[in-house]
Design a protein around this motif. Structure first.
Motif, PDB file in Angstrom:
ATOM      1  N   LEU A 394       0.831  -1.214   0.000  1.00  0.00           N
ATOM      2  CA  LEU A 394       0.000   0.000   0.000  1.00  0.00           C
ATOM      3  C   LEU A 394       0.859   1.254   0.000  1.00  0.00           C
ATOM      4  N   ASP A 395       2.035   1.146   0.601  1.00  0.00           N
ATOM      5  CA  ASP A 395       2.949   2.285   0.717  1.00  0.00           C
ATOM      6  C   ASP A 395       3.861   2.410  -0.513  1.00  0.00           C
ATOM      7  N   GLY A 396       3.639   1.560  -1.528  1.00  0.00           N
ATOM      8  CA  GLY A 396       4.434   1.637  -2.747  1.00  0.00           C
ATOM      9  C   GLY A 396       5.837   1.088  -2.604  1.00  0.00           C
ATOM     10  N   ARG A 397       6.012   0.065  -1.752  1.00  0.00           N
ATOM     11  CA  ARG A 397       7.347  -0.511  -1.543  1.00  0.00           C
ATOM     12  C   ARG A 397       7.283  -2.024  -1.764  1.00  0.00           C
ATOM     13  N   PRO A 398       7.100  -2.449  -2.993  1.00  0.00           N
ATOM     14  CA  PRO A 398       6.964  -3.882  -3.271  1.00  0.00           C
ATOM     15  C   PRO A 398       8.220  -4.683  -2.936  1.00  0.00           C
ATOM     16  N   ASP A 399       9.406  -4.043  -2.997  1.00  0.00           N
ATOM     17  CA  ASP A 399      10.628  -4.769  -2.653  1.00  0.00           C
ATOM     18  C   ASP A 399      10.617  -5.202  -1.192  1.00  0.00           C
ATOM     19  N   ARG A 400      10.129  -4.308  -0.290  1.00  0.00           N
ATOM     20  CA  ARG A 400      10.043  -4.668   1.124  1.00  0.00           C
ATOM     21  C   ARG A 400       8.991  -5.762   1.335  1.00  0.00           C
ATOM     22  N   ALA A 401       7.894  -5.685   0.583  1.00  0.00           N
ATOM     23  CA  ALA A 401       6.868  -6.725   0.687  1.00  0.00           C
ATOM     24  C   ALA A 401       7.429  -8.075   0.264  1.00  0.00           C
ATOM     25  N   ALA A 402       8.197  -8.088  -0.819  1.00  0.00           N
ATOM     26  CA  ALA A 402       8.794  -9.341  -1.291  1.00  0.00           C
ATOM     27  C   ALA A 402       9.780  -9.889  -0.266  1.00  0.00           C
ATOM     28  N   HIS A 403      10.568  -9.013   0.361  1.00  0.00           N
ATOM     29  CA  HIS A 403      11.465  -9.426   1.440  1.00  0.00           C
ATOM     30  C   HIS A 403      10.698 -10.203   2.507  1.00  0.00           C
ATOM     31  N   LEU A 404       9.610  -9.599   2.974  1.00  0.00           N
ATOM     32  CA  LEU A 404       8.847 -10.172   4.079  1.00  0.00           C
ATOM     33  C   LEU A 404       8.206 -11.492   3.700  1.00  0.00           C
ATOM     34  N   LEU A 405       7.647 -11.578   2.494  1.00  0.00           N
ATOM     35  CA  LEU A 405       6.994 -12.819   2.086  1.00  0.00           C
ATOM     36  C   LEU A 405       8.006 -13.942   1.922  1.00  0.00           C
ATOM     37  N   GLY A 406       9.195 -13.632   1.468  1.00  0.00           N
ATOM     38  CA  GLY A 406      10.236 -14.658   1.395  1.00  0.00           C
ATOM     39  C   GLY A 406      10.599 -15.196   2.763  1.00  0.00           C
ATOM     40  N   ALA A 407      10.711 -14.290   3.744  1.00  0.00           N
ATOM     41  CA  ALA A 407      11.038 -14.712   5.107  1.00  0.00           C
ATOM     42  C   ALA A 407       9.895 -15.497   5.735  1.00  0.00           C
ATOM     43  N   VAL A 408       8.648 -15.072   5.460  1.00  0.00           N
ATOM     44  CA  VAL A 408       7.491 -15.793   6.016  1.00  0.00           C
ATOM     45  C   VAL A 408       7.429 -17.207   5.464  1.00  0.00           C
ATOM     46  N   ASP A 409       7.662 -17.352   4.175  1.00  0.00           N
ATOM     47  CA  ASP A 409       7.596 -18.693   3.588  1.00  0.00           C
ATOM     48  C   ASP A 409       8.666 -19.598   4.188  1.00  0.00           C
ATOM     49  N   LEU A 410       9.828 -19.046   4.455  1.00  0.00           N
ATOM     50  CA  LEU A 410      10.871 -19.835   5.120  1.00  0.00           C
ATOM     51  C   LEU A 410      10.410 -20.258   6.513  1.00  0.00           C
ATOM     52  N   LEU A 411       9.807 -19.326   7.249  1.00  0.00           N
ATOM     53  CA  LEU A 411       9.307 -19.645   8.592  1.00  0.00           C
ATOM     54  C   LEU A 411       8.228 -20.729   8.523  1.00  0.00           C
ATOM     55  N   ARG A 412       7.294 -20.580   7.604  1.00  0.00           N
ATOM     56  CA  ARG A 412       6.211 -21.562   7.510  1.00  0.00           C
ATOM     57  C   ARG A 412       6.749 -22.948   7.165  1.00  0.00           C
ATOM     58  N   ASN A 413       7.719 -23.017   6.284  1.00  0.00           N
ATOM     59  CA  ASN A 413       8.267 -24.313   5.896  1.00  0.00           C
ATOM     60  C   ASN A 413       9.026 -24.985   7.036  1.00  0.00           C
ATOM     61  N   SER A 414       9.611 -24.173   7.919  1.00  0.00           N
ATOM     62  CA  SER A 414      10.419 -24.744   8.999  1.00  0.00           C
ATOM     63  C   SER A 414       9.633 -24.971  10.284  1.00  0.00           C
ATOM     64  N   ALA A 415       8.596 -24.159  10.521  1.00  0.00           N
ATOM     65  CA  ALA A 415       7.906 -24.214  11.815  1.00  0.00           C
ATOM     66  C   ALA A 415       6.601 -24.998  11.776  1.00  0.00           C
ATOM     67  N   PHE A 416       6.028 -25.216  10.593  1.00  0.00           N
ATOM     68  CA  PHE A 416       4.712 -25.851  10.519  1.00  0.00           C
ATOM     69  C   PHE A 416       4.789 -27.158   9.750  1.00  0.00           C
ATOM     70  N   ASP A 417       3.935 -28.081  10.163  1.00  0.00           N
ATOM     71  CA  ASP A 417       3.779 -29.331   9.427  1.00  0.00           C
ATOM     72  C   ASP A 417       3.188 -29.031   8.042  1.00  0.00           C
ATOM     73  N   THR A 418       3.483 -29.898   7.089  1.00  0.00           N
ATOM     74  CA  THR A 418       3.008 -29.652   5.717  1.00  0.00           C
ATOM     75  C   THR A 418       1.484 -29.661   5.634  1.00  0.00           C
ATOM     76  N   SER A 419       0.812 -30.309   6.597  1.00  0.00           N
ATOM     77  CA  SER A 419      -0.653 -30.355   6.577  1.00  0.00           C
ATOM     78  C   SER A 419      -1.286 -29.138   7.226  1.00  0.00           C
TER      79      SER A 419
END
Length: 465
Positions: A394-419
């Motif tokens: 919303l603030d016009g900073r897609p690079d920062r958004a992409a940073h965060l989503l990459g980190a979140v996906d790493l967290l989800r893959n490591s902290a949560f079961d695949t189901s």
């Protein structure tokens, strides 16, 4: 050269670690050279899985022959030959020197303790001490010392984990299931709020399966909550029914309030925000002003604000105002509820994004992210980070958004079961971000930002403005 058949092995595996036979021989020599009181204390200390201080030693070992000696002096003498100093006091803790018994010394002590015929009585003393530690951690959590409560529980977890297994007790598993269950339930905050859902679910289910009598309502409430936190709300429903029946049977009105809160959490997970709001209001009516266990009033108000944050901003702000009023009264005798504060900041970020103030929204989302990371809540951290990514867009900073989503996906893959399936409330923010970035991620620079975010991780990104 390999060891020939019949040769003495060079090491033994004790408590999952290799211990050299030379170390065991040295420990035997040290035991032989110790005085009678030091030997007896050496033996009794072998029941500890982790580190201990004088207070723990007095409670577990200070009975019988050791009740008439200066146990602190005996411990000091023994420390020179059989113990290692440990510096694991957390910030602000008022405690003395802590020690740990190396495996070789512990093996010698355990063998002698068993030969003496005293092992089971010491194990029972140790388990009763573990119950007190779990109660102390739970009290600290309710009184606003939440980081200290988490640190205490994690530090003592090796011993607490042993005490949560009724099958290793001297009595029958059924007799010991009560203390094991009390410890698991007292540590509810560690499982639910501090990111150890899978461990808590496993330990609680084990203790429940061995409990011989009617199951306590609060244990069933926690079992249902952990099913929800595991992404299985349908498995929580039958446990909720059992917990309600047990709470009515026992006259536990506050537990009825916890169950209303949990029904609200399930409804919010499923995206039924109106039903969730009704349940959270019922919880506020039932849990009392100062609950001694479970979710606080601030947590209920924060959850209510989340229910309204995307549909009724005035009602959401009213809930946040009430949170501050309730919290102000509580903070005259206790600290802040950091877990509730994190979700309240999440709701404030939603409201500010609604009002078209992305900069202020980002600050509140960052606060929520930092607090969830501090406590260890992977669910909260992922949800806050995905909200922050949406605000960055919303603030016009897609690079920062992409940073965060990459980190979140790493967290989800490591902290949560695949189901694991995240709740509807959380998936809305991610879906909006994914839709906005779907075409943008074809840009090599944004793809690189996504991958860089995964390399950096959420802890680093939470500090970026």
């Amino acid at each position: 050269m390999g060891r020939a058949p019949g040769d003495t092995p060079e090491y033994q595996v004790l408590w999952g670690e290799p211990v050299g036979c030379g170390q065991l021989d040295a420990a035997e020599e040290g035991y032989a050279a110790a005085g009678p009181a030091e030997r007896l204390l050496w033996e009794r200390l072998s029941v500890f899985e982790g580190a201990f201080d004088l207070r723990a030693v007095e409670e577990v070992c200070g009975y019988g022959a050791l009740s008439v000696v200066d146990l602190g002096a005996v411990l000091d003498r023994l420390a020179r030959s059989a113990l290692l100093p440990v510096d694991d006091l957390f910030d602000g803790e008022d405690g003395g020197q802590r020690h740990w018994m190396p495996h070789a010394m512990r093996a010698v002590g355990a063998r002698r303790l068993t030969a003496r015929g005293d092992r089971w009585i010491v194990v029972l003393h140790h388990r009763r001490w573990c119950v007190q530690v779990a109660r102390r951690a739970a009290e600290w959590w309710q009184r606003g010392r939440q980081v200290d409560a988490r640190d205490l529980a994690l530090r003592e977890l090796p011993d607490l984990a042993a005490a949560m297994d009724p099958t290793t007790a001297p009595l029958t598993p059924g007799d010991e299931a009560g203390p094991a269950l009390e410890i698991a339930v007292s540590l509810w905050f560690l499982w639910v709020s501090c990111g150890r859902v899978a461990e808590g679910r496993t330990r609680l289910r084990h203790a429940l399966s061995l409990h011989p009598g009617p199951l306590p309502a609060r244990a069933l409430w926690l079992a249902a909550f952990l099913e929800l936190e595991s992404g299985r709300p349908e498995d929580a429903d039958p446990l909720l029914v059992q917990a309600w029946a047990s709470a009515v049977r026992d006259g536990d009105e506050r537990c009825l309030g916890f169950l209303a809160h949990l029904r609200g959490a399930i409804a919010l997970y499923q995206g039924r925000t109106r039903a969730a709001a009704g349940e959270f209001r019922e919880a506020l009516d039932q849990i009392g002003d100062v609950p001694d266990f479970g979710p606080t009033r601030e947590a209920c108000w924060a959850a209510l604000a989340l229910c309204y944050s995307r549909t009724d901003p005035e009602a959401a702000q009213e809930a946040l105002d009430q949170l501050e009023l309730d919290g102000a009264g509580r903070r005259t005798w206790a600290g802040r509820d950091l877990f509730a504060d994190a979700w309240a900041d999440h709701a404030r970020a939603e409201l500010l994004a609604w009002d078209g103030e992305p900069s202020r929204a980002a600050e509140h989302a960052r606060r929520a992210l930092r607090e969830h990371l501090r406590l260890g809540s992977a669910v909260g951290a992922a949800c806050a980070a995905e909200l922050l990514a949406r605000v960055r867009l919303l603030d016009g900073r897609p690079d920062r958004a992409a940073h965060l989503l990459g980190a979140v996906d790493l967290l989800r893959n490591s902290a949560f079961d695949t189901s694991y399936e995240p709740g509807r409330y959380c998936t809305v923010s991610r879906a909006r971000s994914d839709e906005a970035l779907r075409t943008l991620l074809d840009d090599p620079e944004l793809r690189e930002a996504y991958e860089e975010g995964a390399r950096k991780g959420l802890f680093a990104l939470s500090r970026e403005r």
